[in-house]
Scaffold this motif. Sequence first.
Motif, PDB file in Angstrom:
ATOM      1  N   ASP A  44      72.647 -19.517  10.932  1.00  0.00           N
ATOM      2  CA  ASP A  44      73.246 -18.389  11.640  1.00  0.00           C
ATOM      3  C   ASP A  44      74.636 -18.780  12.140  1.00  0.00           C
ATOM      4  O   ASP A  44      74.906 -19.941  12.455  1.00  0.00           O
ATOM      5  N   TYR A  45      75.512 -17.767  12.209  1.00  0.00           N
ATOM      6  CA  TYR A  45      76.816 -17.969  12.849  1.00  0.00           C
ATOM      7  C   TYR A  45      77.112 -16.762  13.716  1.00  0.00           C
ATOM      8  O   TYR A  45      77.107 -15.648  13.206  1.00  0.00           O
ATOM      9  N   PRO A  46      77.366 -16.972  15.041  1.00  0.00           N
ATOM     10  CA  PRO A  46      77.246 -18.267  15.718  1.00  0.00           C
ATOM     11  C   PRO A  46      75.798 -18.730  15.805  1.00  0.00           C
ATOM     12  O   PRO A  46      74.872 -17.932  15.681  1.00  0.00           O
ATOM     13  N   ASN A 135      81.142  -9.033  26.325  1.00  0.00           N
ATOM     14  CA  ASN A 135      81.874 -10.286  26.060  1.00  0.00           C
ATOM     15  C   ASN A 135      80.983 -11.398  25.519  1.00  0.00           C
ATOM     16  O   ASN A 135      81.307 -12.581  25.662  1.00  0.00           O
ATOM     17  N   ILE A 136      79.873 -11.008  24.888  1.00  0.00           N
ATOM     18  CA  ILE A 136      78.969 -11.990  24.264  1.00  0.00           C
ATOM     19  C   ILE A 136      78.920 -11.750  22.756  1.00  0.00           C
ATOM     20  O   ILE A 136      78.716 -10.614  22.309  1.00  0.00           O
ATOM     21  N   LEU A 137      79.147 -12.803  21.993  1.00  0.00           N
ATOM     22  CA  LEU A 137      78.964 -12.765  20.540  1.00  0.00           C
ATOM     23  C   LEU A 137      77.551 -13.255  20.263  1.00  0.00           C
ATOM     24  O   LEU A 137      77.232 -14.424  20.482  1.00  0.00           O
ATOM     25  N   ALA A 138      76.697 -12.326  19.804  1.00  0.00           N
ATOM     26  CA  ALA A 138      75.277 -12.646  19.663  1.00  0.00           C
ATOM     27  C   ALA A 138      75.032 -13.620  18.517  1.00  0.00           C
ATOM     28  O   ALA A 138      75.756 -13.629  17.504  1.00  0.00           O
ATOM     29  N   LYS A 139      74.016 -14.443  18.667  1.00  0.00           N
ATOM     30  CA  LYS A 139      73.610 -15.377  17.613  1.00  0.00           C
ATOM     31  C   LYS A 139      73.384 -14.623  16.304  1.00  0.00           C
ATOM     32  O   LYS A 139      72.706 -13.604  16.265  1.00  0.00           O
ATOM     33  N   GLY A 140      73.994 -15.117  15.215  1.00  0.00           N
ATOM     34  CA  GLY A 140      73.811 -14.519  13.898  1.00  0.00           C
ATOM     35  C   GLY A 140      74.504 -13.188  13.699  1.00  0.00           C
ATOM     36  O   GLY A 140      74.296 -12.532  12.684  1.00  0.00           O
ATOM     37  N   SER A 141      75.359 -12.790  14.652  1.00  0.00           N
ATOM     38  CA  SER A 141      76.021 -11.485  14.514  1.00  0.00           C
ATOM     39  C   SER A 141      77.083 -11.488  13.418  1.00  0.00           C
ATOM     40  O   SER A 141      77.406 -10.444  12.848  1.00  0.00           O
ATOM     41  N   GLU A 142      77.646 -12.650  13.109  1.00  0.00           N
ATOM     42  CA  GLU A 142      78.637 -12.744  12.024  1.00  0.00           C
ATOM     43  C   GLU A 142      77.955 -13.084  10.699  1.00  0.00           C
ATOM     44  O   GLU A 142      78.246 -12.471   9.668  1.00  0.00           O
TER      45      GLU A 142
END
Length: 403
Positions: A44-46, A135-142
């Motif tokens: 996953d990214y992130p 303001n949170i980039l969720a795990k595996g969102s990219e």
Amino acid sequence: MYDIGFQQACELARNNITPLGAEKIPVSGLSGRVCAREAIALIDYPSADSSLKDGYAVISRDIARADRQNPVLLQVVGTLGAGDPCTMSVSTGKTVRVLSGASIPEGAEAVLAEEFAEKRDGHIRALACSEQGRNILAKGSEVKEGEILVRTGEVFTPAKIGLIVAGGIQEAWVFRRPKVGLLATGNEVLLPGQPPETGKLFASNLALQDAWLRSWSISSVIEKAEDSFPGLKTALESIVDECDIILTSGGAWKGDRDLIVKVLDGLGWNMLFHRIRLGPGKAVALGFLQGKPVVCLPGGPPSNEAAFLLIALPLVLQLAGYTGSPYRRLTGILTEEVRGQKDWTQVVHCRAEKQDFSIRLVPLASTQRLRSMATADGLFLIPEGVEHISKGTLVEFICLNDQ
């Protein structure tokens, strides 16, 4: 098949060429290569929920009613930066200072951007709310583990390489690039590097072909053979073992010394066609020797270039997995009338001049062959059966000069 139309020749060529085998290479060599097997994300990214901004990890309900008139006091219990192990947690009335890219501590629901916080003796005054997920980039969102990132047939661009690296991929499968054999034929031909001789010519055709191939990072082997059955036979037998495709130049027409196709016949090649209705460029043949493509090109420079660009180079790139045209295609307005032939497709070199928001196409005279080729920005085709195209007509052209 003999004396076939240009479009029929292109279709026959495309339908009989398949990409070479695949090889696995590191990401450092992927740029411009064609994907041979799907590139699938390994991670996953992130890899964890992370902060998009410098700020404070908070529980949203703690500051739901916060504003500048009604600030909320929170205790700062630590700081996390990007890459730091996340061993902290957030509980009611507390916060963790987080920098951009830092993992979100357990219990936090949002990040309050630092411009909405005032620092005070180990505490902050929250001056705004921050709803869950802000303001949170969720795990595996990219990138999600198991997701297809690059599909077979797609070209690895720098951005796609960045994407697969984010997905944990360090190597990928690509179609192998062919090694191209360039064979000049003729008693009058000298290879670059040989001393000049009166009455002989340097193999400018091969230099042009090699330069185009190098622009695609494709390697070549350059050979020459005199106009004799033994010489041509020996050269072909040698080069076919070393290369994936052979391009010959000269000796493909009907003259006394045009022997290349006859020699290939004697070697038992499988010919698809010989001679196409294309001017310049009609003395072209295509077939297979020991299962490898052989393209016989004319010897005259304009004919050789036209046949190379329109027939041979697309086939070489098809072996490397590329699809579609290798050239940028634009449209321009003709500055003068051009005339074609009723019974063939005519190739016209042109200069492209930018004018405001359009392009003016200036046809180039064919009297100075090499100079016209060197100064041309592109070429366009007058289709078979069209005898003239009027001045002011908008026509499509192949861009040969990206400048």
